[in-house]
Enzyme design. Sequence first.
Site, PDB file in Angstrom:
ATOM      1  NE  ARG A   8     -17.205  -4.835 -20.104  1.00 49.83           N
ATOM      2  CZ  ARG A   8     -16.045  -5.352 -20.498  1.00 49.83           C
ATOM      3  NH1 ARG A   8     -15.859  -6.640 -20.458  1.00 49.83           N
ATOM      4  NH2 ARG A   8     -15.077  -4.579 -20.900  1.00 49.83           N
ATOM      5  CD  GLU A  35     -16.966  14.824 -15.258  1.00 54.35           C
ATOM      6  OE1 GLU A  35     -17.010  13.812 -14.550  1.00 54.35           O
ATOM      7  OE2 GLU A  35     -16.458  15.909 -14.869  1.00 54.35           O
ATOM      8  CB  CYS A  69      -2.930   8.435 -11.843  1.00 53.06           C
ATOM      9  SG  CYS A  69      -4.391   7.778 -11.041  1.00 53.06           S
ATOM     10  CG  ASP A 100     -11.044   9.423  -5.085  1.00 56.62           C
ATOM     11  OD1 ASP A 100     -10.645   8.251  -5.005  1.00 56.62           O
ATOM     12  OD2 ASP A 100     -10.360  10.348  -5.572  1.00 56.62           O
ATOM     13  CG  ASN A 128     -10.257   2.253 -12.487  1.00 57.86           C
ATOM     14  OD1 ASN A 128     -10.904   2.411 -13.514  1.00 57.86           O
ATOM     15  ND2 ASN A 128      -9.320   3.093 -12.112  1.00 57.86           N
ATOM     16  CD1 TRP A 173      20.633 -14.625   1.372  1.00 56.57           C
ATOM     17  CD2 TRP A 173      18.546 -14.831   2.145  1.00 56.57           C
ATOM     18  NE1 TRP A 173      20.555 -15.838   2.009  1.00 56.57           N
ATOM     19  CE2 TRP A 173      19.274 -15.990   2.495  1.00 56.57           C
ATOM     20  CE3 TRP A 173      17.204 -14.754   2.522  1.00 56.57           C
ATOM     21  CZ2 TRP A 173      18.711 -17.049   3.217  1.00 56.57           C
ATOM     22  CZ3 TRP A 173      16.644 -15.797   3.234  1.00 56.57           C
ATOM     23  CH2 TRP A 173      17.394 -16.934   3.572  1.00 56.57           C
ATOM     24  NE  ARG A 190      18.320 -14.017   6.871  1.00 54.61           N
ATOM     25  CZ  ARG A 190      19.508 -14.289   6.325  1.00 54.61           C
ATOM     26  NH1 ARG A 190      19.574 -14.700   5.083  1.00 54.61           N
ATOM     27  NH2 ARG A 190      20.610 -14.159   7.010  1.00 54.61           N
TER      28      ARG A 190
HETATM   29  C1  LIG Z   1      -2.601  14.373  -9.583  1.00 59.34           C
HETATM   30  C2  LIG Z   1      -3.171  13.054  -9.155  1.00 59.34           C
HETATM   31  C3  LIG Z   1      -2.381  11.910  -9.186  1.00 59.34           C
HETATM   32  C4  LIG Z   1      -2.901  10.687  -8.785  1.00 59.34           C
HETATM   33  N1  LIG Z   1      -2.121   9.571  -8.846  1.00 59.34           N
HETATM   34  C5  LIG Z   1      -2.628   8.369  -8.480  1.00 59.34           C
HETATM   35  C6  LIG Z   1      -1.865   7.188  -8.584  1.00 59.34           C
HETATM   36  O1  LIG Z   1      -0.698   7.227  -9.023  1.00 59.34           O
HETATM   37  N2  LIG Z   1      -2.421   6.005  -8.200  1.00 59.34           N
HETATM   38  C7  LIG Z   1      -3.711   5.933  -7.731  1.00 59.34           C
HETATM   39  O2  LIG Z   1      -4.188   4.829  -7.415  1.00 59.34           O
HETATM   40  N3  LIG Z   1      -4.480   7.044  -7.636  1.00 59.34           N
HETATM   41  C8  LIG Z   1      -3.969   8.245  -8.000  1.00 59.34           C
HETATM   42  N4  LIG Z   1      -4.742   9.376  -7.931  1.00 59.34           N
HETATM   43  C9  LIG Z   1      -6.116   9.274  -7.406  1.00 59.34           C
HETATM   44  C10 LIG Z   1      -7.098   8.877  -8.508  1.00 59.34           C
HETATM   45  O3  LIG Z   1      -6.973   9.740  -9.594  1.00 59.34           O
HETATM   46  C11 LIG Z   1      -8.497   8.940  -7.930  1.00 59.34           C
HETATM   47  O4  LIG Z   1      -8.558   8.077  -6.841  1.00 59.34           O
HETATM   48  C12 LIG Z   1      -9.543   8.523  -8.954  1.00 59.34           C
HETATM   49  O5  LIG Z   1      -9.557   9.399 -10.045  1.00 59.34           O
HETATM   50  C13 LIG Z   1     -10.912   8.514  -8.298  1.00 59.34           C
HETATM   51  O6  LIG Z   1     -11.875   8.210  -9.239  1.00 59.34           O
HETATM   52  P1  LIG Z   1     -13.377   8.648  -8.994  1.00 59.34           P
HETATM   53  O7  LIG Z   1     -14.118   8.243 -10.226  1.00 59.34           O
HETATM   54  O8  LIG Z   1     -13.837   8.164  -7.679  1.00 59.34           O
HETATM   55  O9  LIG Z   1     -13.323  10.231  -8.847  1.00 59.34           O
HETATM   56  P2  LIG Z   1     -12.800  11.330  -9.868  1.00 59.34           P
HETATM   57  O10 LIG Z   1     -11.734  10.811 -10.744  1.00 59.34           O
HETATM   58  O11 LIG Z   1     -12.522  12.539  -9.031  1.00 59.34           O
HETATM   59  O12 LIG Z   1     -14.080  11.598 -10.749  1.00 59.34           O
HETATM   60  C14 LIG Z   1     -15.210  12.202 -10.252  1.00 59.34           C
HETATM   61  C15 LIG Z   1     -15.810  12.988 -11.376  1.00 59.34           C
HETATM   62  O13 LIG Z   1     -17.064  13.472 -10.928  1.00 59.34           O
HETATM   63  C16 LIG Z   1     -17.260  14.763 -11.474  1.00 59.34           C
HETATM   64  N5  LIG Z   1     -18.240  15.413 -10.605  1.00 59.34           N
HETATM   65  C17 LIG Z   1     -18.109  15.724  -9.299  1.00 59.34           C
HETATM   66  N6  LIG Z   1     -19.236  16.276  -8.827  1.00 59.34           N
HETATM   67  C18 LIG Z   1     -20.102  16.300  -9.865  1.00 59.34           C
HETATM   68  C19 LIG Z   1     -21.430  16.749 -10.004  1.00 59.34           C
HETATM   69  N7  LIG Z   1     -22.095  17.285  -8.991  1.00 59.34           N
HETATM   70  N8  LIG Z   1     -22.023  16.631 -11.234  1.00 59.34           N
HETATM   71  C20 LIG Z   1     -21.343  16.086 -12.284  1.00 59.34           C
HETATM   72  N9  LIG Z   1     -20.083  15.663 -12.200  1.00 59.34           N
HETATM   73  C21 LIG Z   1     -19.474  15.746 -11.003  1.00 59.34           C
HETATM   74  C22 LIG Z   1     -15.879  15.391 -11.446  1.00 59.34           C
HETATM   75  O14 LIG Z   1     -15.752  16.425 -12.389  1.00 59.34           O
HETATM   76  C23 LIG Z   1     -14.984  14.196 -11.762  1.00 59.34           C
HETATM   77  O15 LIG Z   1     -14.649  14.112 -13.139  1.00 59.34           O
HETATM   78  C24 LIG Z   1      -4.252  10.614  -8.344  1.00 59.34           C
HETATM   79  C25 LIG Z   1      -5.044  11.770  -8.291  1.00 59.34           C
HETATM   80  C26 LIG Z   1      -4.520  12.965  -8.697  1.00 59.34           C
HETATM   81  C27 LIG Z   1      -5.394  14.190  -8.651  1.00 59.34           C
END
Ligand SMILES: Cc1cc2nc3c(=O)[nH]c(=O)nc-3n(C[C@H](O)[C@H](O)[C@H](O)COP(=O)(O)OP(=O)(O)OC[C@H]3O[C@@H](n4cnc5c(N)ncnc54)[C@H](O)[C@@H]3O)c2cc1C
Length: 456
Positions: free
Chosen positions: A23, A36, A46, A289, A311, A440, A448
């Site tokens: 952007r 990816e 999620c 994460d 996010n 309440w 309270r």
């Molecule tokens: C079943 C489930 C339910 C969830 N529910 C919730 C919820 O209700 N609320 C909430 O806040 N959070 C929830 N979470 C957590 C949330 O999904 C994660 O916190 C979020 O997806 C993290 O985003 P990210 O981009 O850091 O990692 P990820 O979403 O894990 O993405 C990382 C990506 O990197 C890729 N990757 C890893 N290593 C490599 C590599 N060496 N080369 C290329 N690609 C690679 C992986 O394939 C993956 O797609 C949930 C998670 C799960 C599994």
Amino acid sequence: MAERLIVIGGDAAGMAAASQARRRRARADLEIVAFERGHFTSYSACGIPYWISGVVPERDQLVARDPTTFRESFDIEVRLRHEVTGIDLDRREVVARDLDGGREVREGFDTLMYAAGAVPIKPDWARGTIAGVFGVQTLDDGAALRAWLDGEPRPRRAVVVGGGYIGVEMAESLIQRGLSVTLLEQADQPVSTVDPEMGELVAEAMRGVGIQIRTGLPVTGLAERDGRIAAVQTAEGPVPADVVVLGLGVRPNVGLAESAGLPLGPSGAIRVDRRMRVPGVPGVWAAGDCVESLHRVSGLPVHVPLGTHANKQGRVAGINIGGGYATFPGVIGTAVTKVCELEVGRTGLRERDAAAAGFEFVSVVAESTSRAGYFPGARTMHVKLIAERPSGRLLGAQIVGRSEAAKRIDALAVALWNGMTVDEMTALDLGYAPPYAPVWDPVLIAARKAVDALAG
Ligand SMILES: Cc1cc2nc3c(=O)[nH]c(=O)nc-3n(C[C@H](O)[C@H](O)[C@H](O)COP(=O)(O)OP(=O)(O)OC[C@H]3O[C@@H](n4cnc5c(N)ncnc54)[C@H](O)[C@@H]3O)c2cc1C
């Protein structure tokens, strides 16, 4: 010549960063390539439990943006099924393996965005290759589980190992699909993100919908028949299973980062500063994460792997990479989930966290109703507050109840974020009408009660 940004990880944090950078900087100024290793970009992990249960009918509803959208609308190139296997900071290159073609590719970068997420914790007994054993970390994992559940012979008995929120959500989704479900938890109760008395309410509700819960029972192994899962072995004998879902928690995916020399913090996740820069490594950013965050109540570095943070952190990194200025102020651990009708919300410190952080505190649990007592559909709600003694500052809160319980935690999260005392909270101008709350609100009743406890 355009600079080049390489993104490792094509989900929440990585693609939020890539989109924000785009952007602010056009293609002629910044080329963006994302690697990816899976088949999808920007998907909602999620949402996986709700696709498995059928509440969300189509897998692709979980994909917010696919690689074509990124290419055509954002000028971002995505290399799916490419796993980054090495980062060379001196040569400013990543090495990636094309998982389908088998080729190795090297790409140079000026800026690197590390967003590789988390990896599921797998004890030794879970490391084999028995068919019918699944994690649910990525959409690819979810797709593999869904194919097994839809396949023949049709699985009837599910065992979920681990009672964290993912295990609980998966148990719910499997029971909704009509399987018989047993949840095995090593600790004394599932949902250890809340205190024991609140966790017991969740366990009760799970039993109420037919989920069998066995606690204090470590898993020792898996048994197979003809290469397919047959049972989960425990100290008290085997638990028969046609499908096993692992929900044992996650750890930050930092293998690559560690090998490249990126600094890890005490939580084991990557250290970052407020702008999501990796300190001491110019041009390298990380989010999601795989990083640790500052806990705003305890003041400690923590690893809280949630999509809400991934996010926001990705957005912050992308704004900064794009030449803007943004900071990530830390977390307070707000989270919500549900088991069928029962909703659970939590924010801040549990009693054990407050004690470990050295706080003196009181804690109260107030039982009230979700709507005016006379209004149809009013349901019991439990609100727990933990407040510092003697200041009265809110340290943590948990809510368990039905109908409009979970998102009430947001009011408490805002109070906690802003350092309010329980005394100040008793006067909060929260909305009231009989269909939505008693006069309440349960939150005010708990405040309270906490004020009384502090005075006592
Ligand atoms: C079943 C489930 C339910 C969830 N529910 C919730 C919820 O209700 N609320 C909430 O806040 N959070 C929830 N979470 C957590 C949330 O999904 C994660 O916190 C979020 O997806 C993290 O985003 P990210 O981009 O850091 O990692 P990820 O979403 O894990 O993405 C990382 C990506 O990197 C890729 N990757 C890893 N290593 C490599 C590599 N060496 N080369 C290329 N690609 C690679 C992986 O394939 C993956 O797609 C949930 C998670 C799960 C599994």
